[in-house]
Design a protein around this motif. Structure first.
Motif, short mmCIF file in Angstrom:
data_model
loop_
_atom_site.label_atom_id
_atom_site.label_comp_id
_atom_site.label_asym_id
_atom_site.label_seq_id
_atom_site.Cartn_x
_atom_site.Cartn_y
_atom_site.Cartn_z
N GLU A 107 26.17 11.80 39.92
CA GLU A 107 26.87 13.07 39.75
C GLU A 107 28.35 12.84 39.47
O GLU A 107 28.95 13.53 38.65
CB GLU A 107 26.69 13.96 40.98
CG GLU A 107 25.30 14.50 41.17
CD GLU A 107 24.38 13.57 41.97
OE1 GLU A 107 24.80 12.42 42.29
OE2 GLU A 107 23.25 13.97 42.23
N SER A 111 30.45 14.16 36.00
CA SER A 111 31.65 14.98 36.10
C SER A 111 32.87 14.25 35.55
O SER A 111 33.62 14.79 34.72
CB SER A 111 31.88 15.39 37.55
OG SER A 111 33.03 16.18 37.67
N HIS A 134 37.23 22.12 35.41
CA HIS A 134 35.98 21.93 36.14
C HIS A 134 34.85 21.80 35.12
O HIS A 134 35.02 22.15 33.94
CB HIS A 134 35.73 23.09 37.11
CG HIS A 134 35.53 24.41 36.41
ND1 HIS A 134 36.59 25.16 35.92
CD2 HIS A 134 34.41 25.09 36.09
CE1 HIS A 134 36.12 26.25 35.34
NE2 HIS A 134 34.80 26.23 35.41
N LEU A 135 33.74 21.29 35.55
CA LEU A 135 32.62 21.02 34.66
C LEU A 135 31.95 22.32 34.23
O LEU A 135 31.38 23.04 35.05
CB LEU A 135 31.61 20.11 35.37
CG LEU A 135 30.56 19.44 34.52
CD1 LEU A 135 31.20 18.54 33.47
CD2 LEU A 135 29.61 18.63 35.39
#
Length: 154
Positions: A107, A111, A134-135
């Motif tokens: 993860e 990201s 942010h993603l």
């Protein structure tokens, strides 16, 4: 994430994929050079395409992250990485095998990879616009990139 634990962030501009196995992670990444050409063309020297260089630098950062976390990254051509690019465009790709990654490292790779690549492209071409912090979902990021190309394309 799908049933096999495979993590995917894929759109027509870029991809970051992590495929877990018992012994480690296969990390696959790619950037569609043609998708970024409207905003990169004329803003770099020969052999210094910001999308390509951005992906190279991000992959060095991910390698460093793995080492700092006690994992062992190794450069490799991985079968898991074949055929991921969603179009027949011109893609630059990178891959790594990461032995003994910590829990949740996949993860972190996704990201960091996505946000790092977009940030490095922006830094290289200096559009003076706000980049996502942010993603975003893959489709939203693709729309964002297309809008940048419409607004700032040469």
């Amino acid at each position: 994430m799908n049933d096999s634990g495979r993590l995917e962030y894929i759109n027509r501009a870029l991809y970051f994929v992590v495929v877990p196995s018992e012994k480690g992670l296969s990390y696959c990444s790619g950037v569609n050079i043609r998708r970024f050409l409207p905003i990169t063309r004329g803003r770099h020297k020969a052999m210094s395409n910001p999308a390509v260089r951005g992906l190279q630098i991000v992959n060095h950062e991910i390698r460093s992250m793995a080492i700092e976390a006690g994992a062992a990254p190794k450069t490799a051509l991985l079968n898991e990485c074949r055929g991921i690019a969603p179009t027949g465009d011109i893609w630059y790709t990178e891959s790594l095998w990461i032995e003994n990654p910590p829990e949740g490292f996949g993860e972190r790779i996704i990201s960091h990879g996505v946000l790092g690549l977009i940030g490095k492209i922006d830094k290289a071409i200096m559009l003076d616009t706000r980049m996502p912090d942010h993603l975003l979902p893959p489709e939203q990021l693709e729309e964002f990139i297309e809008e940048l190309c419409r607004r700032f394309g040469s």
